[in-house]
Enzyme design. Structure first.
Site, mmCIF file in Angstrom:
data_model
loop_
_atom_site.group_PDB
_atom_site.id
_atom_site.type_symbol
_atom_site.label_atom_id
_atom_site.label_comp_id
_atom_site.label_asym_id
_atom_site.label_seq_id
_atom_site.Cartn_x
_atom_site.Cartn_y
_atom_site.Cartn_z
ATOM 1 N N ASP A 182 -109.435 32.149 -23.352
ATOM 2 C CA ASP A 182 -109.693 33.122 -24.415
ATOM 3 C C ASP A 182 -110.233 34.386 -23.767
ATOM 4 O OD1 ASP A 182 -110.386 34.329 -27.026
ATOM 5 O OD2 ASP A 182 -110.047 32.296 -27.760
ATOM 6 N N HIS A 255 -106.080 37.368 -27.354
ATOM 7 C CA HIS A 255 -107.193 36.598 -26.791
ATOM 8 C C HIS A 255 -106.999 36.376 -25.290
ATOM 9 C CE1 HIS A 255 -109.409 35.944 -30.450
ATOM 10 N NE2 HIS A 255 -108.308 35.595 -31.082
ATOM 11 N N GLU A 318 -104.194 36.318 -33.933
ATOM 12 C CA GLU A 318 -105.021 37.521 -33.825
ATOM 13 C C GLU A 318 -104.628 38.417 -32.650
ATOM 14 O OE1 GLU A 318 -109.138 36.035 -35.874
ATOM 15 O OE2 GLU A 318 -108.972 35.642 -33.741
#
Ligand SMILES: [Zn+2]
Length: 762
Positions: A182, A255, A318
């Site tokens: 991440d 990410h 995202e």
């Protein structure tokens, strides 16, 4: 299968027994209590025939190290005997405990499940262990019973990860989703790209408190860690011995700040950025150019060598399109491949990876954003932003794993207890998890076939260590195991009883730091003619106590009240405000040794009927409109159920004062939390009415966003003078059109969170 059903009916008819409540979690399909006890003492003799070696080792290890029971392995023993069945459904097993114990099973996994059920059935202590005689028949409902762990935001050592897997296996979870990469840390050694762990595994600082707290502060300290490939092989084998498949996750295209800190060339700008110590979503993502995709394929090639899992998770969530929009290389890919926009570019990106994984005989799974711009042909979807993504994917005949935030995000708060440790937000109590059904309402049988199962996610921004990780996971994982395993889920009350009577003790044997939030009393308010009754209810059976506040304390005389508590553990303190009375109570009980303070405010609008013309979001509906006037004032950090949350442009409600009154003034509290897309509204319109038919418009009020409270990033208690007469008050709240650019959730309708409504009237 048919044969077993006949056997089952035979049992029931012969002994005329009803299905008893099982001490085991997840509850087996059939549990029949029989008369009698099978004594163990402190020694078990075990017949090793038909008992797979790794399961035998596991079983003996638990008996000795968890219970202190000695084990004799003896091929002539009849005390515990295993039999392998053929021609039965997958993962089917039975346990029959009479004077001896017979376990039958269809697969090695179900033999392991049987052993875990048997371990949960051990009663008694030290030298006086025993089994209650019983018959069990069991098999799982869903094939994917998962727990996820984010080791990027906070790192967990090999031993800690093993313990996490060991505990989940006890409750028959079979999938461990290992979130290895991440923004805040890359955690897996990749031989071809050593800088991923040399640079990407370490950050210089970590944000303190909730990341929306203002002003923001950091702990400036090198933080990180990673797993070598040897360590990963070791963990994979450890999990295999517990019939747990590890699904690794390599996040792309978003990410990815940690990877890009190590290899900035694979971003759009090529700019050198650090591994961030802040949580959130960042604009910097992998560029969609060929070199970046090849880089990821190289990484995946090494990942595939380590993990035999059929599914490989590639993230996909995202990923802002900001950089792609202005990147010449990304725009070139769009043009050359005839793509419509950046969403189709993401879809193109994922399709490339999908083809690669498919060519290696693996299957791609990703978060539900991979639906945007068209789903890749072989992809499975993990639905996290509610059930919708999963529903859409299943309708397109793709496999899905349901992990909706509403039921499966274990980084959310699990109680509104004031002592609850910091969490990311949201509210997912035990009961809510228990309600989870991965098959959405209205699904046809055919569509349901595409639902592999469900999973809970443990994002670790606010979970820095093992102790808190267990606190957030348990007992919610028990409720989830039941939702994923049980063909016919028993009522919550039964689950609660198994939990309190058996599993508390069982988890204590393993020193699990499970949350006792469920036992903390919940405060409920009932307004009665003679005053207000505050009732405390706890998950602990037979626990309750009532508190009584006399009515002369409510309007407006503030003295002479009397408080009656039923237990000594209740303390009562009172402070007097100018117009409202604030009370705080300290409460403690047998299970909850530390006392906690409850705040409660008595004000004139308590429990007034409110008609909500706009519906709050299902996720943040508290106890409906009464949440607004329940005396429990929403605060920050917010825990979901104190606030009513709306994602509507206009919110309208009508309050009934129950009599024609002189209305002096009105107060409403609002919440702001940028990271969760929650903003203060734009303006509020007030009207009053005598009968609720004809309305007298009073005024519009701008919200004073620059109030001191708002500046401190807290809550905004908005107040306005009404100075009018009427029985009904209508409030219309309007939000801004959309969240402005550059702020999380840009372009979406902002969320509005309200609580508490206070009206002063005579
Ligand atoms: Zn680019």
């Amino acid at each position: 299968m048919r044969k077993q059903l006949i056997v089952l009916f035979f049992w029931i008819s012969i002994f005329d027994l009803t299905l008893a409540q099982s001490p085991i979690i997840p509850a087996p399909v059939v549990f029949i209590e029989q008369e009698g006890i099978n004594e163990i003492g402190n020694l078990i003799s075990l017949n090793p025939e038909n008992l797979p070696e790794e399961i035998k080792e596991y079983f003996i290890d638990k008996l000795i190290n968890v219970f202190g029971i000695q084990v004799v392995v003896n091929s002539n023993s009849k005390k515990i005997v295993f039999k392998k069945l053929v021609n039965t459904p997958p993962d089917y097993y039975t346990i029959n405990i009479t004077d001896n114990i017979l376990i039958t099973y269809s697969s090695q996994a179900s033999c392991f499940y049987a052993v875990n059920s048997l371990l949960q059935l051990i009663q008694g202590e030290k030298d006086a262990y025993y089994f209650n005689q019983c018959y069990i028949q069991d098999y799982p409902k869903f094939a994917w019973r998962g727990l996820h762990l984010d080791v990027s935001r906070h790192f967990y050592s090999v031993d800690e990860v093993k313990r996490f897997i060991d505990l989940m296996a006890m409750y028959k979870f079979n999938t461990f989703h290992w979130h290895l990469t991440d923004d805040q840390g890359w955690r897996i050694e990749i031989k071809k790209y050593p800088k991923l762990t040399e640079i990407g595994a370490w950050r210089d600082s970590t944000v303190n408190d909730h990341y929306t707290t203002k002003p923001r502060t950091y702990t400036v300290e090198k933080y990180g860690g990673f797993y070598t490939q040897e360590q990963i092989k070791d963990v994979v084998e450890y999990a295999q011995n517990r019939f747990v498949t590890i699904v690794p996750e390599i996040e792309m295209p978003g990410h990815s700040r940690a990877a890009l800190a190590a290899y900035p060339y694979y971003s759009c700008t090529g700019k050198q950025l650090e591994v961030p110590g802040l949580w959130g979503v960042f604009d910097e993502v992998f560029c969609a150019k060929e070199e970046s995709i090849d880089f990821l394929k190289d990484i995946l090639a090494e990942v595939l060598e380590l993990f035999p899992s059929p599914y490989i998770h590639i993230g996909g969530d995202e990923a802002p399109k900001t950089r792609w929009k202005t990147c010449p290389r990304c725009q070139k890919v769009i043009r050359e491949n005839g793509l419509k926009d950046e969403h189709e570019l993401q879809s193109f990106f994922i399709r490339e990876i999908d083809e690669f994984l498919t060519s290696k005989g693996r299957k791609l799974i990703g978060w539900d954003e991979i639906l945007e711009g068209g789903l890749s042909p072989n992809a499975a979807v993990m639905s996290w932003r509610g059930f919708e993504g999963g529903i859409e994917a299943a309708k397109q005949e793709h496999y899905v794993v349901m992990t909706p935030g509403s039921h499966c995000y274990f980084d959310h708060y699990q109680s509104s207890n004031p002592n609850e440790p910091l969490a990311i937000g949201g509210f997912t109590p035990l009961e809510k998890v228990y309600d989870f059904n991965p098959i959405p309402e209205g699904f046809t049988e055919q569509q349901a076939l595409y639902v592999l199962g469900g999973q809970a996610n443990l994002w670790t921004e606010y979970i820095p260590d093992m102790k808190k990780l267990e606190y957030m996971t348990y007992p919610r994982a028990l409720a989830l195991s039941q939702a994923l395993w049980c063909t016919s889920k028993p009522p919550f009350e039964d689950f609660k009883k198994s939990f309190v009577d058996y599993q508390l003790k069982y988890m204590n044997r393993y020193d699990v730091n499970f949350s006792k939030a469920f036992f903390y009393p919940k405060m409920e308010l009932n307004q009665k003619l003679e005053g207000v009754t505050i009732h405390f209810k706890s998950g602990e059976p037979n626990y309750h106590f009532d508190l009584f506040v006399k009515s002369d304390e409510i309007h407006p005389a503030l003295s002479g009240g009397q408080v009656i508590g039923e237990k000594d553990s209740l303390y009562f303190e009172r402070t007097t405000g100018s117009k409202v009375v604030n009370y705080s109570f300290k409460v403690s009980s047998e299970f909850t040794t530390e006392s906690s303070v409850y705040n409660f405010t008595v004000h004139p609008a308590l429990e007034l009927p409110i008609e909500l013309k706009s519906k709050p979001s299902e996720k943040y509906s508290g106890s409906g409109s009464s949440t607004l006037v329940d005396g429990i004032i929403g605060c920050k950090p917010w825990k979901g159920n104190e606030w009513l949350g709306f994602q509507e442009q206009e919110i309208e409600f009508v309050v009934d004062l129950k009599k024609y009154s002189k209305i002096d003034s009105l107060e409403i509290g609002f919440l702001e939390d940028e990271g969760s897309w929650i903003h203060y509204p734009n303006f509020i319109r007030f009207s009053v009415s005598k009968k609720g038919k004809k309305w007298k418009y009073l005024k519009d009020s701008d919200l004073k966003l620059n109030s001191n409270e708002a500046k401190k990033g807290k809550t905004l208690p908005f107040s306005t003078i009404i100075n009018n007469k009427g029985r009904y008050v209508k409030v219309l709240i309007t939000t801004f059109d959309a969240i402005p650019q550059g702020i999380p959730g840009e372009g979406n309708i902002p969320w509005t969170f309200m609580d508490e409504l206070i009206i002063f009237f005579k």
